[in-house]
Design an enzyme around this catalytic site. Structure first.
Site, short mmCIF file in Angstrom:
data_model
loop_
_atom_site.label_atom_id
_atom_site.label_comp_id
_atom_site.label_asym_id
_atom_site.label_seq_id
_atom_site.Cartn_x
_atom_site.Cartn_y
_atom_site.Cartn_z
N GLU A 1 -1.88 -9.51 3.13
CA GLU A 1 -1.88 -10.07 4.49
C GLU A 1 -3.28 -10.43 4.98
O GLU A 1 -3.44 -11.30 5.83
CB GLU A 1 -1.21 -9.10 5.47
CG GLU A 1 -1.94 -7.80 5.74
CD GLU A 1 -1.55 -6.67 4.80
OE1 GLU A 1 -1.71 -5.48 5.18
OE2 GLU A 1 -1.10 -6.97 3.67
N HIS B 1 -3.51 -5.31 -0.06
CA HIS B 1 -3.08 -5.88 1.22
C HIS B 1 -3.21 -7.41 1.21
O HIS B 1 -4.24 -7.96 1.62
CB HIS B 1 -3.92 -5.31 2.36
CG HIS B 1 -3.67 -3.87 2.64
ND1 HIS B 1 -2.76 -3.46 3.58
CD2 HIS B 1 -4.20 -2.75 2.09
CE1 HIS B 1 -2.74 -2.13 3.60
NE2 HIS B 1 -3.60 -1.68 2.70
N CYS C 1 0.84 -1.20 0.00
CA CYS C 1 0.00 0.00 0.00
C CYS C 1 0.88 1.26 0.00
O CYS C 1 1.54 1.55 -0.99
CB CYS C 1 -0.96 -0.04 1.18
SG CYS C 1 -2.34 1.13 1.05
#
Length: 523
Positions: free
Chosen positions: A501, A499, A369
């Site tokens: 994750e 993202h 990001c």
């Protein structure tokens, strides 16, 4: 069969692992053939977690449908291997906003609007609208918190209305060990249970959290003074790896206790594949939120679930004061670096210095990001010759606005829930490292949370297509804007606007992290 409910409350201290326990219990029930759903209730007045400072509350977890949630929803997704949504989180802000809107619309037909029955009814409606044979409900905070009382009253009423036999109340509490007298002190837990009983809720199970295993006599005291059967008082001591908790609970047979209490048919097919050994790689997260490890929770867990020891958080502000030689001396101890997302200008120049070091010294680096945006800014400054390149977020007057606010964001006045959020279509370019990472896929859906974008049209001289000559950044993924960049002749210089994750699962970490740690380990 009527819907069943497992309500998890907390006592004595916050942060003792209710979320991990709730996720672990839900996983056990799922692997017992139960159609299970899970709900987090947050008593704070924020509508969602989107505007919260990560130093105070930990990371903001983004769901597939673009909801900004408490980090516990990340535990739920990782442990259960499912995608949750905005419906899996209730906040006091949502409840009171809805009640006030109904009152303004005249929906209460002139009634005096009160906490009971109107607010509690709103809560109950939200709970009973959730699907699933069993709904696990985690109530945030601790018993005794004034903001949580209305939610406890709502579940007490609901248990009365649908039948107490359809409810199981689990109280997760902390028992401290007093070293001076060499004993566990159960009095705080006794008082916490008493507070719960005064509200009208009698726990069926008490989960005793301790740093080390507790003695049988102390557990008996908890049972005696709590009025809970001894076999329903369970000790859950700290474990070195939170992903061991489902195994611990399974060995204690808690799924069978829940099944017996709620009349569920348990078919035990428990399967839990989590990493048990970890590569001793030293990965640094160059961040700015240092108040708690939870600020970068999903990134840390993604590295951990890729089989690597816990990353180290590096203070980006400290790097700002260092010269290049000092930066090199400090960062060469790390096997790889991550530049995570974030907001505000604090620590930005330190992150850019870390990126410069990684680019010049062939250190594996992953930008996420904001991290990707800073990788482009660093390249523009130090390779492209645009020494004053910046993001308009940090320097509105920059002559080289490499990163700018997205056009649709410029008209937005309110901050909460208005960023580009949730799963978005992302096109992966052929013949790129990113394509290999995704095993040849050229279309993926990844979760986003941002307002700013890289301007690849105005500054097109910085970029090239895969296979083109020249020392430029490759745009390796694109949607309406740059989604990912990478650099040739570097072991791993990858920046992504999204993202990854948030999509890591136990036994199935996101492929970007898998590839990243392999490169960091020299593979």
């Amino acid at each position: 069969m009527p819907q069943k409910f497992v309500v998890v409350t907390g006592g004595v201290l916050s942060g003792i692992g209710k979320g991990i326990f709730s996720a672990s219990l839900a996983r056990l029930l799922k692997d017992s053939g139960i159609d299970v759903n899970i709900l987090k209730i947050d008593p704070y007045l924020n509508v969602d977690a989107g505007t919260m400072n990560p130093n105070q509350h930990g990371e903001v977890f983004v769901t597939e449908d673009g909801y900004e949630a408490d980090l516990d929803l990340g535990h739920y997704e990782r442990f259960l291997g499912i995608n949750v949504s905005r419906r899996n989180n209730i906040t006091a802000g949502q409840i009171y906003s809805s009640v006030i809107q109904r009152e303004r619309e005249g929906k209460y037909l002139g009634s005096t609007v009160q906490i009971v029955p109107h607010v509690t009814s709103e809560i109950k409606e939200r709970i009973t609208s959730m699907k699933g044979e069993v709904l696990v409900i985690e109530i945030g905070g601790t018993v005794g918190d004034i903001e949580g009382e209305v939610f406890l009253e709502a579940v007490r009423e609901l248990a009365f209305e649908v039948g107490r036999e359809n409810f199981l109340f689990v109280h997760v509490t902390y028992v401290p060990y007093l070293r001076t007298t060499n004993e566990f002190k159960t009095k705080p837990t006794q008082q916490s249970v008493q507070l719960l009983r005064r509200i009208g809720i009698h726990p069926d199970t008490v989960v005793v959290r301790t740093e080390t295993p507790i003695d049988a006599n102390s557990l008996y005291k908890v049972a005696l003074f709590s009025g809970v059967s001894r076999n329903m008082v369970i000790n859950l001591p700290d474990v070195p790896n939170v992903y061991e908790v489902p195994n611990v609970l399974h060995s204690l047979g808690i799924h069978n206790l829940v099944g017996e209490k709620l009349g569920l048919k348990i078919i035990d097919k428990f399967s839990w594949n989590y990493p048990k050994s970890f590569q001793p790689l030293k990965i640094g997260i160059v961040g700015k939120y240092l108040g708690t490890d939870d600020a970068y929770k999903s990134i840390i867990e993604s590295i951990y679930l890729s089989g690597v020891q816990k990353p180290v958080v590096i203070d980006a502000q400290e790097l700002e004061e260092m010269a290049d030689e000092q930066i090199k001396y400090y960062l060469e101890q790390f096997d790889a670096l991550i530049i995570p997302g974030g907001f505000g200008r604090r620590g930005i120049e330190g992150k850019i210095k870390a990126i410069k070091y990684a680019r010049e010294n062939k250190k594996p680096i992953l930008g996420i990001c904001l991290g990707m945006q800073l990788m482009v800014i660093e390249f523009a400054r130090n390779v492209g010759g645009l020494t004053k390149a910046n993001s308009t977020e940090f320097d509105p007057e920059t002559p080289h606005p490499i990163v700018n606010m997205m056009e649709e964001q410029k008209k937005i006045l309110h901050l909460g829930g208005t960023m580009r959020l949730g799963a978005q279509k992302t096109l992966i370019e052929k013949n790129t490292l990113l394509e290999r990472i995704y095993n040849g896929k050229n279309l993926v859906y990844e979760r986003h949370r941002h307002r700013y974008e890289v301007d690849s049209e105005k500054f097109k001289n910085l970029f090239k297509k895969p296979g083109e000559p020249g020392n430029k950044l490759i745009i390796s993924a694109k949607s309406d804007f740059v989604e990912a960049i990478e650099l040739e002749n570097h072991p791993f210089f990858v920046g992504i606007q999204y993202h990854p994750e948030y999509k890591t699962r136990v036994g199935n970490p996101h492929p970007i992290f898998n590839w990243f740690v392999k490169v960091a380990g020299g593979k």
